[in-house]
Design a protein around this motif. Structure first.
Motif, PDB file in Angstrom:
ATOM      1  N   GLN A  42       0.840  -1.186   0.000  1.00  0.00           N
ATOM      2  CA  GLN A  42       0.000   0.000   0.000  1.00  0.00           C
ATOM      3  C   GLN A  42       0.880   1.244   0.000  1.00  0.00           C
ATOM      4  O   GLN A  42       1.908   1.292   0.665  1.00  0.00           O
ATOM      5  N   VAL A  43       0.465   2.232  -0.773  1.00  0.00           N
ATOM      6  CA  VAL A  43       1.201   3.482  -0.857  1.00  0.00           C
ATOM      7  C   VAL A  43       0.258   4.622  -0.485  1.00  0.00           C
ATOM      8  O   VAL A  43      -0.868   4.697  -0.964  1.00  0.00           O
ATOM      9  N   HIS A  44       0.744   5.502   0.372  1.00  0.00           N
ATOM     10  CA  HIS A  44      -0.030   6.672   0.779  1.00  0.00           C
ATOM     11  C   HIS A  44       0.590   7.908   0.145  1.00  0.00           C
ATOM     12  O   HIS A  44       1.812   8.102   0.232  1.00  0.00           O
ATOM     13  N   CYS A  87      -2.276  13.728  -7.406  1.00  0.00           N
ATOM     14  CA  CYS A  87      -1.155  12.889  -7.790  1.00  0.00           C
ATOM     15  C   CYS A  87      -1.612  11.432  -7.751  1.00  0.00           C
ATOM     16  O   CYS A  87      -2.554  11.086  -7.036  1.00  0.00           O
ATOM     17  N   ALA A  88      -0.943  10.619  -8.531  1.00  0.00           N
ATOM     18  CA  ALA A  88      -1.315   9.218  -8.654  1.00  0.00           C
ATOM     19  C   ALA A  88      -0.070   8.382  -8.874  1.00  0.00           C
ATOM     20  O   ALA A  88       0.952   8.883  -9.358  1.00  0.00           O
ATOM     21  N   ALA A  89      -0.189   7.106  -8.517  1.00  0.00           N
ATOM     22  CA  ALA A  89       0.935   6.188  -8.690  1.00  0.00           C
ATOM     23  C   ALA A  89       0.402   4.815  -9.086  1.00  0.00           C
ATOM     24  O   ALA A  89      -0.709   4.435  -8.697  1.00  0.00           O
ATOM     25  N   GLU A 104      13.772  11.066  -1.903  1.00  0.00           N
ATOM     26  CA  GLU A 104      12.759  11.600  -1.004  1.00  0.00           C
ATOM     27  C   GLU A 104      11.370  11.064  -1.319  1.00  0.00           C
ATOM     28  O   GLU A 104      10.393  11.501  -0.703  1.00  0.00           O
ATOM     29  N   ASN A 105      11.280  10.149  -2.289  1.00  0.00           N
ATOM     30  CA  ASN A 105       9.984   9.570  -2.671  1.00  0.00           C
ATOM     31  C   ASN A 105       8.963  10.666  -2.990  1.00  0.00           C
ATOM     32  O   ASN A 105       7.794  10.586  -2.563  1.00  0.00           O
ATOM     33  N   CYS A 115       4.218  15.849  -4.388  1.00  0.00           N
ATOM     34  CA  CYS A 115       3.521  14.646  -3.940  1.00  0.00           C
ATOM     35  C   CYS A 115       4.541  13.727  -3.294  1.00  0.00           C
ATOM     36  O   CYS A 115       5.517  13.349  -3.952  1.00  0.00           O
ATOM     37  N   THR A 116       4.329  13.395  -2.048  1.00  0.00           N
ATOM     38  CA  THR A 116       5.248  12.524  -1.325  1.00  0.00           C
ATOM     39  C   THR A 116       4.573  11.199  -1.021  1.00  0.00           C
ATOM     40  O   THR A 116       3.440  11.172  -0.525  1.00  0.00           O
ATOM     41  N   ALA A 117       5.283  10.125  -1.318  1.00  0.00           N
ATOM     42  CA  ALA A 117       4.757   8.781  -1.114  1.00  0.00           C
ATOM     43  C   ALA A 117       5.349   8.169   0.143  1.00  0.00           C
ATOM     44  O   ALA A 117       6.537   8.328   0.431  1.00  0.00           O
TER      45      ALA A 117
END
Length: 121
Positions: free
Chosen positions: A1-3, A96-98, A76-77, A22-24
């Protein structure tokens, strides 16, 4: 899972600039492609730009080419959307999306909460 957490939206005059971030967190190493979408009132969410996490491959919507630049800092993701020469029609909520594949579209795996960008004329 990514936030995903976005920042950097706001109000700017036409011709001005903004930079979105956008930071993951969670498992950002699983991300293959990241990018940005936007949604204006009464319109569908649309693609803005994407970048591959491990390759210098970018893609832009025709409406933002030469004005917007997507970049990333894997240490820094975090990825960014530098928006220059903003127009009133750029007004929207930016997301943002991944994704864990090379295809980033409206069915992306992970989404940020959205940040409002308003461009006044």
């Amino acid at each position: 899972q990514v936030h995903l957490v976005e920042s950097g939206g706001g109000l700017v005059q036409a011709g001005g600039s903004l930079r979105l971030s956008c930071t993951a967190s969670g498992r950002p190493s699983t991300i293959i492609t990241m990018g940005w979408f936007r949604q204006a009132p009464g319109k569908e969410r649309e693609f803005v730009a994407t970048i591959r996490r491990n390759f210098p491959i970018t893609k832009y919507a025709d409406s933002v080419k030469a004005r917007f630049t997507i970049s990333r800092n894997n240490t820094e993701n975090t990825w960014y959307l530098q928006m220059n020469s903003l127009k009133p029609e750029d007004t929207a909520v930016y997301y943002c999306a991944a994704d864990r594949t090379t295809n980033l579209d409206r069915n992306a795996d992970d989404w940020g909460q959205g940040t409002q960008v308003t461009v006044s004329s």
